[in-house]
Design an enzyme around this catalytic site. Structure first.
Site, PDB file in Angstrom:
ATOM      1  N   ARG A 172      38.706  46.489  28.329  1.00  0.00           N
ATOM      2  CA  ARG A 172      39.040  47.900  28.601  1.00  0.00           C
ATOM      3  C   ARG A 172      39.653  48.593  27.382  1.00  0.00           C
ATOM      4  NH1 ARG A 172      37.031  47.487  33.040  1.00  0.00           N
ATOM      5  NH2 ARG A 172      37.673  46.021  34.635  1.00  0.00           N
ATOM      6  N   GLU A 205      49.482  43.246  44.809  1.00  0.00           N
ATOM      7  CA  GLU A 205      50.011  43.811  43.558  1.00  0.00           C
ATOM      8  C   GLU A 205      49.240  45.116  43.317  1.00  0.00           C
ATOM      9  OE1 GLU A 205      48.855  41.924  39.846  1.00  0.00           O
ATOM     10  OE2 GLU A 205      50.729  42.515  38.912  1.00  0.00           O
ATOM     11  N   PHE A 221      44.539  44.061  30.017  1.00  0.00           N
ATOM     12  CA  PHE A 221      44.436  45.406  29.447  1.00  0.00           C
ATOM     13  C   PHE A 221      45.797  46.051  29.218  1.00  0.00           C
ATOM     14  CE2 PHE A 221      45.082  46.673  33.851  1.00  0.00           C
ATOM     15  CZ  PHE A 221      45.865  47.812  33.705  1.00  0.00           C
ATOM     16  N   LYS A 236      40.207  36.752  22.866  1.00  0.00           N
ATOM     17  CA  LYS A 236      39.238  37.441  23.742  1.00  0.00           C
ATOM     18  C   LYS A 236      40.051  38.523  24.450  1.00  0.00           C
ATOM     19  CE  LYS A 236      37.837  38.227  27.319  1.00  0.00           C
ATOM     20  NZ  LYS A 236      37.928  39.631  27.835  1.00  0.00           N
ATOM     21  N   CYS A 281      53.435  44.008  34.029  1.00  0.00           N
ATOM     22  CA  CYS A 281      53.602  42.834  34.887  1.00  0.00           C
ATOM     23  C   CYS A 281      55.070  42.672  35.282  1.00  0.00           C
ATOM     24  CB  CYS A 281      53.128  41.591  34.173  1.00  0.00           C
ATOM     25  SG  CYS A 281      54.029  41.334  32.656  1.00  0.00           S
TER      26      CYS A 281
END
Ligand code: NAD
Length: 498
Positions: free
Chosen positions: A178, A383, A150, A174, A282
């Site tokens: 969200r 995380e 997302f 794909k 990330c």
């Protein structure tokens, strides 16, 4: 009336034949903004069948024709940056300028893919043996599925599809359920650019759709980006079904701050890297490792910056940071920060109670700064994926490097220092894929590749750059002889030499 988001199959929007839908939210208000159609097995089989046929034709297109489409797509994405950014902000919540930034990084990958003819030149060895030439070249793998998270609904699909398509594959995206709308606009832009129908398709869904792609006999390769448990699962499942897989996982990115660093500069960058995009990157810095007496001064400076951040709806031009993606992510963050405080960490800035007046149903948290975090606290082991910066204190740079290397993730890391020798020790010693020297979010440019180590990447190829080209293609080596009619054949019962 709630908007319904369809799939994009064979060049057009399609409702598919599934009857299940899932709500999409505006995280700033907490309200449902759309219903997303979820693919069923028949939709998946249909999309894969179309991709297989379309890929066979597209893979045979000349490089000149493919690059024409790539160049047009680049221009169309550049012309739709604002529209794409608005879709991202409405469903993800990040501020518009940040959304435009992620599209800019995606554009870089399209530009890289525009040079595919150079990248696919192959190699030729003339007269490798007497009368024999050897040459190698690469061909598409076939059908590639991209499964994306997302947090970068435009950039991460663009890490994958421009290169997969430029190398002659068909691509099924794909996207995250969200924030799926931006991928639909990308599909329309591909079509407008002249890409044949079926070469880029969008199929919405959750686990069931992912599982279908991972196990379908006509899907040849999987590019996945998401959390570590799912990345590991995707890698194991798809490789067991004979596919090549690159599965990029989660992260816990540390920044080491040495006392010889410019601490104002370090605090500016740490704050931006920890709280930008609400910490949902990330490559966000989530752990500041302060060496020696850097800690106290640094914490004071980061605190000032954290308290000055304007948290508001992403469409507010003054906003620095928007809401979290879901109510569940907010609840998780609140729990982990509470556990850290209970275990003895100091809450220097506490964003848990933050809300935006008039938008109390939004998924808000404010910047949070924790000092004295220990390596057994969930604030360190998990995380968090939110605007939380955990400060840990060590005595030496070596101790900082050892801390990073003991962590199971290895996506990104940074050091703030004015010492070249410490920076060099760090860049050589850390077990991490992407390293910043006085650069907190070292996402590589498109002509280098992106990838972490350890639990941040399953598979052996990084994403985009030349590793991306290698991932989406298979090598062929041809050994050829064109004998003169008058010559002896040269055939031998021995293994051929010279
Ligand atoms: P996620 O793992 O929940 O979802 C990623 C994708 O997997 C989505 O398309 C989702 O539909 C699908 N998925 C979710 N659960 C699944 C299941 N049980 N089985 C099969 N498929 C499933 O990740 P997210 O919350 O969307 O994104 C955030 C995560 O992604 C963070 O962990 C972040 O660090 C990571 N991330 C990593 C990188 C990187 O480059 N390493 C980049 C961006 C995000």
């Amino acid at each position: 009336m709630t908007n319904t988001i369809n799939h994009f199959i064979n060049g057009v929007e399609s409702a598919g034949s599934g009857d299940r839908t899932q709500p999409v939210y505006n995280p700033a208000t907490g309200a449902v903004s759309a219903e997303l159609r979820l693919a069923n097995k028949a939709d998946l089989d249909n999309a894969v069948g179309i991709a297989k046929a379309a890929g066979e034709v597209w893979g045979d297109y000349s490089l000149a024709k493919r690059t024409t489409v790539l160049f047009r797509f680049r221009e169309l994405v550049a012309a739709h940056v604002d529209e794409l950014a608005e879709l991202v902000t409405a469903e993800h919540g990040k501020v518009l300028s940040d959304a435009r930034g992620e599209i800019g990084r995606g554009l870089e990958v399209i530009e890289f893919a525009c040079g595919i003819n150079q990248l696919l030149k192959g190699a030729y060895s003339d007269q490798a043996s007497t009368g024999i030439d050897v040459f190698s070249f690469r061909q598409p793998v076939g059908v590639v599925a991209g499964i994306t998270p997302f947090n970068f609904p435009v950039m991460v699909p663009l890490w994958m599809c421009p290169i997969a398509i430029a190398t002659g594959n068909a691509f099924i995206l794909k996207p995250s359920e969200r924030d799926p709308s931006a991928s639909m606009l990308l599909a329309k832009l591909w079509t407008e650019a002249g890409l044949p129908n079926g070469v880029f398709q969008v199929l919405h869904g959750g686990k069931e759709t992912v599982d279908g792609l991972l196990t379908h006999p006509d899907v040849d390769a999987i590019s996945f980006v998401g959390s570590t448990p799912i990345a590991k699962y995707v890698h194991e499942t798809a490789t067991a079904h004979g596919k090549r897989v690159q599965a990029l996982g989660g992260a816990k990115n540390h920044a080491i701050i040495l006392p010889d660093a410019d601490l104002d500069n370090a605090a500016d960058h740490l704050s931006a890297a920890a709280y930008g995009s609400a910490g949902e990157r990330c490559m966000a810095i989530s752990v500041a490792v302060a060496v020696g007496d850097a800690a106290d001064a640094l914490i004071g400076k980061v605190r000032e910056r954290a308290e000055a951040i304007k948290v508001a709806e992403g469409t507010d031009p003054d906003a620095d940071m928007g809401p979290l993606i879901t109510a569940a992510s907010k609840a998780r963050l609140v729990k982990i920060v509470g556990e850290a405080a209970d275990a003895g960490a100091t809450l220097v800035v506490d964003g848990r109670g933050f809300t935006v007046p008039g938008k109390e149903e939004g998924f808000w948290v404010g910047p949070t700064l924790l000092d004295g975090v220990a390596s057994d606290m969930t604030a360190y082991t998990e995380e968090i994926f939110g605007p939380v910066l955990a400060v840990m204190r060590v005595d030496t740079v070596e101790e900082g490097i050892a801390l990073i290397n003991a962590n199971p993730y290895g996506n990104g890391t940074a050091i703030f220092t004015s010492s070249g020798s410490n920076a060099r020790k760090f860049q050589r010693g850390v077990h991490v894929g992407m390293i910043g020297i006085n650069v907190p979010v070292p996402v590589p440019v498109a002509y280098h590749s992106f990838g972490g180590w350890k639990n941040s990447l399953f598979g052996d190829k990084h994403i985009y750059g030349e590793e991306g080209v290698a991932f989406y293609t298979r090598g062929k080596v041809v050994t050829s002889r064109w004998p003169e009619p008058s010559h002896e054949s040269g055939a031998s019962y021995n293994f051929p030499s010279n």
